[in-house]
Write an enzyme that holds these catalytic residues in place. Sequence first.
Site, mmCIF file in Angstrom:
data_model
loop_
_atom_site.group_PDB
_atom_site.id
_atom_site.type_symbol
_atom_site.label_atom_id
_atom_site.label_comp_id
_atom_site.label_asym_id
_atom_site.label_seq_id
_atom_site.Cartn_x
_atom_site.Cartn_y
_atom_site.Cartn_z
ATOM 1 N N VAL A 104 -6.331 -6.820 1.658
ATOM 2 C CA VAL A 104 -5.006 -6.204 1.819
ATOM 3 C C VAL A 104 -3.947 -7.279 2.073
ATOM 4 O O VAL A 104 -2.805 -6.968 2.395
ATOM 5 C CB VAL A 104 -5.021 -5.195 3.002
ATOM 6 C CG1 VAL A 104 -5.985 -4.051 2.747
ATOM 7 C CG2 VAL A 104 -5.374 -5.871 4.335
ATOM 8 N N ASP A 105 -4.331 -8.570 1.902
ATOM 9 C CA ASP A 105 -3.450 -9.667 2.327
ATOM 10 C C ASP A 105 -2.463 -10.161 1.279
ATOM 11 O O ASP A 105 -1.585 -10.983 1.575
ATOM 12 C CB ASP A 105 -4.295 -10.843 2.861
ATOM 13 C CG ASP A 105 -5.314 -11.364 1.835
ATOM 14 O OD1 ASP A 105 -5.070 -11.264 0.615
ATOM 15 O OD2 ASP A 105 -6.373 -11.878 2.272
ATOM 16 N N HIS A 120 -7.947 -1.204 -1.271
ATOM 17 C CA HIS A 120 -7.761 -0.781 0.115
ATOM 18 C C HIS A 120 -6.317 -0.910 0.598
ATOM 19 O O HIS A 120 -6.074 -0.958 1.803
ATOM 20 C CB HIS A 120 -8.713 -1.566 1.038
ATOM 21 C CG HIS A 120 -10.169 -1.258 0.789
ATOM 22 N ND1 HIS A 120 -11.196 -2.064 1.196
ATOM 23 C CD2 HIS A 120 -10.750 -0.185 0.174
ATOM 24 C CE1 HIS A 120 -12.360 -1.525 0.844
ATOM 25 N NE2 HIS A 120 -12.113 -0.385 0.204
ATOM 26 N N CYS A 131 6.636 12.237 7.697
ATOM 27 C CA CYS A 131 7.573 12.504 6.587
ATOM 28 C C CYS A 131 7.342 11.589 5.392
ATOM 29 O O CYS A 131 8.050 11.677 4.390
ATOM 30 C CB CYS A 131 9.016 12.399 7.068
ATOM 31 S SG CYS A 131 9.551 10.718 7.393
ATOM 32 N N CYS A 156 11.956 10.350 12.446
ATOM 33 C CA CYS A 156 11.610 11.771 12.570
ATOM 34 C C CYS A 156 10.677 12.027 13.753
ATOM 35 O O CYS A 156 10.332 13.164 14.041
ATOM 36 C CB CYS A 156 10.965 12.280 11.286
ATOM 37 S SG CYS A 156 9.231 11.855 11.149
ATOM 38 N N GLY A 193 -17.347 -13.190 -2.172
ATOM 39 C CA GLY A 193 -16.902 -13.124 -0.775
ATOM 40 C C GLY A 193 -16.843 -11.723 -0.202
ATOM 41 O O GLY A 193 -15.987 -11.438 0.624
ATOM 42 N N SER A 195 -19.417 -8.602 1.564
ATOM 43 C CA SER A 195 -20.753 -8.274 2.061
ATOM 44 C C SER A 195 -21.333 -7.088 1.289
ATOM 45 O O SER A 195 -22.499 -6.753 1.446
ATOM 46 C CB SER A 195 -20.698 -7.952 3.551
ATOM 47 O OG SER A 195 -19.858 -6.837 3.786
HETATM 48 C C1 BJW Z 1 -17.652 -16.130 2.177
HETATM 49 C C2 BJW Z 1 -16.842 -17.080 2.747
HETATM 50 C C3 BJW Z 1 -16.428 -18.100 1.911
HETATM 51 C C4 BJW Z 1 -17.216 -15.652 4.254
HETATM 52 N N1 BJW Z 1 -16.830 -18.120 0.639
HETATM 53 N N2 BJW Z 1 -18.055 -16.184 0.928
HETATM 54 C C5 BJW Z 1 -21.777 6.752 6.848
HETATM 55 C C6 BJW Z 1 -20.905 7.271 7.801
HETATM 56 C C7 BJW Z 1 -19.517 7.337 7.556
HETATM 57 C C8 BJW Z 1 -18.993 6.879 6.364
HETATM 58 C C9 BJW Z 1 -19.862 6.369 5.427
HETATM 59 C C10 BJW Z 1 -21.228 6.305 5.673
HETATM 60 N N3 BJW Z 1 -21.813 5.751 4.573
HETATM 61 C C11 BJW Z 1 -20.863 5.456 3.682
HETATM 62 C C12 BJW Z 1 -19.676 5.814 4.172
HETATM 63 C C13 BJW Z 1 -18.373 5.639 3.476
HETATM 64 C C14 BJW Z 1 -17.597 4.465 4.039
HETATM 65 C C15 BJW Z 1 -18.493 3.231 4.112
HETATM 66 O O1 BJW Z 1 -18.760 2.585 3.135
HETATM 67 N N4 BJW Z 1 -18.946 2.864 5.314
HETATM 68 C C16 BJW Z 1 -19.926 1.758 5.471
HETATM 69 C C17 BJW Z 1 -19.423 0.782 6.537
HETATM 70 C C18 BJW Z 1 -21.244 2.379 5.838
HETATM 71 N N5 BJW Z 1 -16.466 4.278 3.117
HETATM 72 C C19 BJW Z 1 -15.329 4.909 3.296
HETATM 73 O O2 BJW Z 1 -15.120 5.618 4.247
HETATM 74 C C20 BJW Z 1 -14.282 4.751 2.195
HETATM 75 N N6 BJW Z 1 -13.777 6.024 1.805
HETATM 76 C C21 BJW Z 1 -14.559 6.996 1.333
HETATM 77 O O3 BJW Z 1 -15.727 6.849 1.128
HETATM 78 O O4 BJW Z 1 -13.860 8.138 1.091
HETATM 79 C C22 BJW Z 1 -14.552 9.307 0.677
HETATM 80 C C23 BJW Z 1 -13.501 10.359 0.434
HETATM 81 C C24 BJW Z 1 -13.370 10.911 -0.820
HETATM 82 C C25 BJW Z 1 -12.395 11.885 -1.053
HETATM 83 C C26 BJW Z 1 -11.573 12.292 -0.009
HETATM 84 C C27 BJW Z 1 -11.687 11.730 1.238
HETATM 85 C C28 BJW Z 1 -12.670 10.766 1.476
HETATM 86 C C29 BJW Z 1 -13.101 3.937 2.672
HETATM 87 C C30 BJW Z 1 -13.461 2.517 3.003
HETATM 88 C C31 BJW Z 1 -12.235 1.807 3.573
HETATM 89 C C32 BJW Z 1 -12.572 0.421 4.074
HETATM 90 N N7 BJW Z 1 -11.475 -0.074 4.821
HETATM 91 C C33 BJW Z 1 -11.519 -1.435 5.370
HETATM 92 C C34 BJW Z 1 -10.256 -1.639 6.218
HETATM 93 C C35 BJW Z 1 -9.021 -1.781 5.337
HETATM 94 C C36 BJW Z 1 -7.789 -1.935 6.123
HETATM 95 C C37 BJW Z 1 -7.759 -3.205 6.901
HETATM 96 O O5 BJW Z 1 -7.785 -4.307 6.336
HETATM 97 O O6 BJW Z 1 -7.715 -3.098 8.126
HETATM 98 O O7 BJW Z 1 -11.584 -2.386 4.297
HETATM 99 S S1 BJW Z 1 -13.004 -1.781 6.305
HETATM 100 C C38 BJW Z 1 -13.165 -3.448 5.776
HETATM 101 O O8 BJW Z 1 -14.386 -3.595 4.991
HETATM 102 C C39 BJW Z 1 -11.997 -3.679 4.793
HETATM 103 C C40 BJW Z 1 -12.670 -4.489 3.710
HETATM 104 O O9 BJW Z 1 -11.915 -4.435 2.516
HETATM 105 C C41 BJW Z 1 -14.029 -3.848 3.618
HETATM 106 C C42 BJW Z 1 -15.061 -4.709 2.967
HETATM 107 O O10 BJW Z 1 -15.309 -5.857 3.713
HETATM 108 P P1 BJW Z 1 -15.608 -7.241 2.967
HETATM 109 O O11 BJW Z 1 -14.438 -7.675 2.205
HETATM 110 O O12 BJW Z 1 -16.877 -7.156 2.236
HETATM 111 O O13 BJW Z 1 -15.700 -8.246 4.241
HETATM 112 P P2 BJW Z 1 -16.954 -8.577 5.176
HETATM 113 O O14 BJW Z 1 -16.409 -9.196 6.394
HETATM 114 O O15 BJW Z 1 -17.867 -7.434 5.316
HETATM 115 O O16 BJW Z 1 -17.772 -9.685 4.344
HETATM 116 C C43 BJW Z 1 -17.249 -10.982 4.086
HETATM 117 C C44 BJW Z 1 -18.239 -11.702 3.176
HETATM 118 O O17 BJW Z 1 -17.680 -12.946 2.811
HETATM 119 C C45 BJW Z 1 -19.588 -11.990 3.839
HETATM 120 O O18 BJW Z 1 -20.611 -11.625 2.922
HETATM 121 C C46 BJW Z 1 -19.569 -13.499 4.059
HETATM 122 O O19 BJW Z 1 -20.855 -14.095 3.924
HETATM 123 C C47 BJW Z 1 -18.661 -13.943 2.948
HETATM 124 N N8 BJW Z 1 -17.919 -15.182 3.187
HETATM 125 N N9 BJW Z 1 -16.605 -16.716 4.079
HETATM 126 C C48 BJW Z 1 -17.673 -17.128 0.215
HETATM 127 N N10 BJW Z 1 -15.602 -19.067 2.381
HETATM 128 ZN ZN ZN Z 2 9.007 10.179 9.526
#
Ligand code: BJW
Ligand code: ZN
Length: 255
Positions: A104-105, A120, A131, A156, A193, A195
């Site tokens: 999101v950056d 995201h 609103c 609001c 990058g 997980s």
């Molecule tokens: C390097 C490195 C270097 C480091 N070089 N590599 C069970 C219960 C409840 C929910 C669920 C469930 N099972 C599944 C779900 C669904 C849920 C989900 O997946 N949950 C899991 C955690 C289990 N998903 C959702 O809820 C999504 N929505 C959904 O499913 O909606 C259904 C729906 C349909 C219709 C109507 C209504 C609903 C939404 C997911 C939203 C995720 N949001 C976030 C926050 C965003 C806002 C913010 O920034 O604050 O998104 S969470 C966070 O995780 C963020 C990221 O984009 C996302 C992914 O993380 P990412 O990018 O993979 O980072 P890391 O830290 O995990 O990994 C970093 C990696 O980099 C590592 O592997 C390192 O090794 C590596 N690394 N340095 C190369 N230099």
């Molecule tokens: Zn408002």
Amino acid sequence: MILLNDNRAIQILKKARRFVVLTGAGVSAESGIPTFRGEEGLWEKLSPEELASFEAFYNNTGIVSEWYQHRRDIIHNTEPNPGHFALTELQKLAPNFDLITQNVDGLHQRAGSRDVIELHGNIMENYCINCNLQYSQEEFDEIYRHNPNHIPHCYCGGLIRPNVVWFGEALPEKSIEKAYQASMQSDVFLSIGTSAQVSPASNLPRIAKQNNSYLIEINKTSTAISDIVDIHLEGLSGEILPMFVNDYRLLLNDK
Ligand code: BJW
Ligand code: ZN
């Protein structure tokens, strides 16, 4: 050729028409932006699952808003790294290219990447939950600065939230649809990058693979999809990506 010494990979990359890249927080780590998971991802001892939800925002608006404002400060003071720039270069070289990000950056855009598919949302955008009025970052900063409790309110009376996708919320429909289509049609899919623990983004490499795409992972460790990838390039994306793109350029000149 520094990285690519596998004959099959070379033949596939030479012929590939459609490249799709999925990025996660690791791509921005070398810019100084903390990732989500692991020790470094914790904020005030809370995990992203505890902070990144509407419920958390509603019940603990001060803490969650402060976390977002803290992250915006970090982002303001960072620059894209060589990994971001290498992807901008790859977009120019590849016959067809889609960049899908969970980040999101906005760093891909700042590095010059175009038509980035943001799954995201974007942390610099905000809106009122009552609103729907949108607030630019400057407008939001002004409201936030005059609010000692870090609870930003709209004119609001509604709460103002970041335009990001929290757990349990749907992803922007057009973005996820485009991402599915691109992944299905890809010849080469790079997962970098991330997980690969958060769906539906984590489904994309699997869908690509089911549709016979060649799967390449770049990560500093193994991940939830490492067992299904064709190549796992282990290391920092800011170091591996520039080498990968250089190798690809050599392959193209070699035809
Ligand atoms: C390097 C490195 C270097 C480091 N070089 N590599 C069970 C219960 C409840 C929910 C669920 C469930 N099972 C599944 C779900 C669904 C849920 C989900 O997946 N949950 C899991 C955690 C289990 N998903 C959702 O809820 C999504 N929505 C959904 O499913 O909606 C259904 C729906 C349909 C219709 C109507 C209504 C609903 C939404 C997911 C939203 C995720 N949001 C976030 C926050 C965003 C806002 C913010 O920034 O604050 O998104 S969470 C966070 O995780 C963020 C990221 O984009 C996302 C992914 O993380 P990412 O990018 O993979 O980072 P890391 O830290 O995990 O990994 C970093 C990696 O980099 C590592 O592997 C390192 O090794 C590596 N690394 N340095 C190369 N230099
Ligand atoms: Zn408002």
